[in-house]
Scaffold this active site. Structure first.
Site, PDB file in Angstrom:
ATOM      1  N   SER A  13      -0.426  -5.342 -18.844  1.00 15.06           N
ATOM      2  CA  SER A  13      -1.431  -4.302 -19.065  1.00 15.06           C
ATOM      3  C   SER A  13      -2.249  -4.500 -20.343  1.00 15.06           C
ATOM      4  O   SER A  13      -3.456  -4.209 -20.347  1.00 15.06           O
ATOM      5  CB  SER A  13      -0.777  -2.922 -19.057  1.00 15.06           C
ATOM      6  OG  SER A  13      -0.325  -2.654 -17.760  1.00 15.06           O
ATOM      7  N   LYS A  66       8.714   6.349 -13.822  1.00 17.58           N
ATOM      8  CA  LYS A  66       7.563   6.838 -13.042  1.00 17.58           C
ATOM      9  C   LYS A  66       7.829   8.172 -12.328  1.00 17.58           C
ATOM     10  O   LYS A  66       6.901   8.915 -12.059  1.00 17.58           O
ATOM     11  CB  LYS A  66       7.148   5.793 -12.009  1.00 17.58           C
ATOM     12  CG  LYS A  66       6.378   4.619 -12.574  1.00 17.58           C
ATOM     13  CD  LYS A  66       5.901   3.710 -11.455  1.00 17.58           C
ATOM     14  CE  LYS A  66       5.161   2.511 -11.971  1.00 17.58           C
ATOM     15  NZ  LYS A  66       4.612   1.674 -10.906  1.00 17.58           N
ATOM     16  N   ALA A  83      10.246   0.444   1.568  1.00 16.01           N
ATOM     17  CA  ALA A  83      10.139   1.893   1.384  1.00 16.01           C
ATOM     18  C   ALA A  83      10.552   2.266  -0.039  1.00 16.01           C
ATOM     19  O   ALA A  83      11.232   3.255  -0.273  1.00 16.01           O
ATOM     20  CB  ALA A  83      10.994   2.622   2.419  1.00 16.01           C
ATOM     21  N   GLY A  84      10.142   1.445  -0.996  1.00 17.94           N
ATOM     22  CA  GLY A  84      10.411   1.747  -2.400  1.00 17.94           C
ATOM     23  C   GLY A  84       9.241   2.516  -2.988  1.00 17.94           C
ATOM     24  O   GLY A  84       8.420   3.083  -2.254  1.00 17.94           O
ATOM     25  N   GLY A  85       9.145   2.524  -4.300  1.00 17.00           N
ATOM     26  CA  GLY A  85       8.096   3.271  -4.986  1.00 17.00           C
ATOM     27  C   GLY A  85       6.709   2.824  -4.575  1.00 17.00           C
ATOM     28  O   GLY A  85       5.830   3.651  -4.307  1.00 17.00           O
ATOM     29  N   LEU A 115       1.956  -6.970  -1.590  1.00 17.64           N
ATOM     30  CA  LEU A 115       1.876  -6.309  -2.890  1.00 17.64           C
ATOM     31  C   LEU A 115       2.340  -7.210  -4.021  1.00 17.64           C
ATOM     32  O   LEU A 115       2.134  -6.933  -5.190  1.00 17.64           O
ATOM     33  CB  LEU A 115       2.665  -4.989  -2.883  1.00 17.64           C
ATOM     34  CG  LEU A 115       1.759  -3.777  -2.652  1.00 17.64           C
ATOM     35  CD1 LEU A 115       1.207  -3.792  -1.239  1.00 17.64           C
ATOM     36  CD2 LEU A 115       2.432  -2.496  -2.968  1.00 17.64           C
ATOM     37  N   TYR A 172       1.911 -10.421  -6.262  1.00 16.85           N
ATOM     38  CA  TYR A 172       0.766 -11.268  -6.632  1.00 16.85           C
ATOM     39  C   TYR A 172       1.199 -12.558  -7.315  1.00 16.85           C
ATOM     40  O   TYR A 172       0.370 -13.403  -7.634  1.00 16.85           O
ATOM     41  CB  TYR A 172      -0.218 -10.494  -7.508  1.00 16.85           C
ATOM     42  CG  TYR A 172       0.416  -9.845  -8.714  1.00 16.85           C
ATOM     43  CD1 TYR A 172       0.762 -10.590  -9.834  1.00 16.85           C
ATOM     44  CD2 TYR A 172       0.696  -8.486  -8.714  1.00 16.85           C
ATOM     45  CE1 TYR A 172       1.361  -9.994 -10.915  1.00 16.85           C
ATOM     46  CE2 TYR A 172       1.291  -7.883  -9.801  1.00 16.85           C
ATOM     47  CZ  TYR A 172       1.622  -8.642 -10.897  1.00 16.85           C
ATOM     48  OH  TYR A 172       2.229  -8.060 -11.973  1.00 16.85           O
TER      49      TYR A 172
END
Ligand code: NAP
Length: 477
Positions: A22, A71, A134-136, A249, A251
């Site tokens: 980030s 989260k 089926a996770g976050g 998802l 990368y």
């Protein structure tokens, strides 16, 4: 960037945080937009989360990102929660709300993926979508599918219960709402295993109605993530024949096994680095209440790709005489890559020899030059075999920069082999003193653990067998 009394602080809270990408996005945006804000990671333990959020507000911190494992729990520390984030049950961005004396939570993961698919021209309207996992992250994908008006969404997961929970919750929420475009979710009724023999028959029950290349599939499990990048959660070619668009998802690697299989069967395949980019861009826009021009977004995307994929550079580290130049040049020749020696590069840039830099400017100045050089090379080097000065990886910040530049190979050899290789050189001060062999042993012992920590791989060069060593150095990664 000018840091002064007006500079605003933005942070990331999570645990661990040291591998975060980030700062590349947010500090890059600040520099390119000319905005004086600085983004830094904060490691926060679970029990300190509430205090950290409240303390951040008191410290006038403009906004925060939140990552694993906070989260979900962070929702309890907020004064307001965006509706989508509430339904997803996870927040990754906190935006300051002065009037309420606290932060409002958003889920920009979902918003980021939405921007990615829109940019890539993927429409979910009335489409049949399969989500693996089926996770976050899958929860954010589910919500986005419903928001985008997907016709039917299958949620498949190894642990059936988790998929059921999400499906039940989303069906409940969306049936009560006025948004009727989504017809809801159907969980895997067959079993809790994503192995082809269990999942495929279940899907095939519907495949009778689904033509070849009709599905849009989001791969949202952790399977296939580097370094286990030769795996996919489903291997059955029959499944891939049904896919027209596959979005992983993951990368890293850039072209996952899942993506390769989608493409092999004629579908379009995407990774989700843009999701990462856009979750950051969206957060930045929320914090600063601005819209970032697309050309700046693209510049940051280039920086991000460079940082994530380390391109294809190969970095050689090791003691003098370990063969960094000899094997490095041969490797570059074999792979058709460029060859660069950091010492030669520094001498050229400084316009004087390293011995003169030491004599005239001192060792500290030389070390500073080394680090500055590495920052530049990390950001600009491509398709290059980089041989480094023997002392370069000993500094922790240099070791990190080397890893960000490419795959780091530590060339090792026994002190006797090293001594035999260099004993006739006339330009090595080390050999001019008394007992050079003893000094080599001493220094190698001192440096060994730091070289090991700086390396991705160790390569034994004792044999001097060029072909064998090049085979190891040139294998794909
Ligand atoms: P998570 O909450 O830990 O969920 C992991 C998922 O992977 C679960 O569905 C889990 O199944 C499944 N899984 C793990 N190992 C498996 C195996 N061996 N076989 C079958 N299924 C397996 O993680 P997450 O946060 O959702 O992240 C999922 C993926 O999305 C990760 O690869 C992450 O890197 C990626 N991601 C990308 C972005 C981005 O910006 N591009 C953002 C967030 C996440 P069970 O429920 O059965 O354990």
């Amino acid at each position: 960037m000018l840091i002064d009394g007006n500079t605003r602080l933005i942070g990331l809270i999570g645990n661990p945080v040291e591998h975060t990408l980030s700062p590349v996005i947010h500090n890059g945006l600040s520099v390119k937009m000319g905005i004086s804000s600085v983004y830094v990671p904060f490691q926060v333990e679970g029990e300190g989360l509430d205090q950290a959020v409240k303390g951040a507000y008191e410290l006038n911190i403009l906004g925060m990102n939140v990552t694993v494992p906070h989260k979900n729990q962070v929702l309890e520390s907020l004064v307001e929660i965006d509706e989508a984030a509430k339904q997803i049950g996870a927040v990754n961005t906190l935006v300051r709300v002065e009037a309420k004396h606290g932060y409002k939570g958003y889920n920009t993961d979902m918003m980021g993926l939405r921007r990615q698919i829109q940019e890539d021209g993927i429409s979910l309207k009335n489409e049949t979508v399969v989500i693996l996992g089926a996770g976050g992250a899958a929860k954010a994908v589910v919500y986005m599918c419903l928001l985008e008006g997907a016709g039917k969404v299958y949620l498949l997961n190894r642990t059936l219960e988790k998929a059921k929970q999400i499906a039940d919750q989303m069906n409940r929420i969306w049936k009560d709402s006025c948004m009727t475009a989504a017809s809801g979710l159907e969980e895997n009724p067959e079993g809790a295993d994503l192995s082809p023999d269990k999942v495929i028959p279940m899907l095939l029950a519907d495949y009778g109605k689904i033509r070849e290349q009709e599905l849009i599939v989001f791969q949202a499990t952790a399977v296939g993530l580097a370094p286990n990048d030769r795996q996919a959660v489903l291997e059955d070619a029959e499944f891939y024949k049904k896919i027209k668009t596959g979005v992983d998802l993951i990368y890293n690697p850039a072209n996952t096994r899942f993506m390769q299989m989608v493409a092999e069967q004629g579908g379009k395949a995407y990774n989700s680095l843009k999701m990462l980019l856009y979750q950051g861009v969206t957060a930045y826009e929320l914090w600063h209440d601005i819209t970032i021009p697309q050309e700046i977004v693209e510049e940051v995307y280039v920086d991000l790709k460079r940082r994530v994929y380390k391109k294809d550079n190969r970095v050689l580290i090791g003691f003098m005489g370990s063969g960094k130049t000899t094997f490095g040049k041969a490797l570059a020749g074999k792979l058709g890559m460029h060859f660069l020696d950091t010492d030669t590069y520094i001498e050229k840039q400084a316009g004087k020899s390293i011995a003169d830099i030491f004599a005239e400017d001192g060792e500290e100045a030389f070390r500073k030059l080394e680090t500055e050089t590495l920052v530049y090379l990390r950001d600009h080097l491509e398709n290059t075999v980089l041989a480094t000065g023997g002392g370069m990886p000993l500094r922790e910040c240099n070791a990190r920069l080397l890893k960000e530049t490419g795959r780091v190979f530590y060339l090792t050899a026994a002190p006797q082999v090293i001594y035999d290789r260099i004993k006739d050189s006339t330009d090595r001060p080390l050999l001019q003193g008394e007992n050079p062999y003893g000094r080599i042993c001493e220094l190698m012992k001192e440096r060994k653990s730091r070289y090991e920590a700086a390396a991705d791989e160790l390569v034994d060069t004792n044999s001097n067998d060029m072909e064998e060593i090049l085979d190891v150095l040139s294998k794909p990664f």
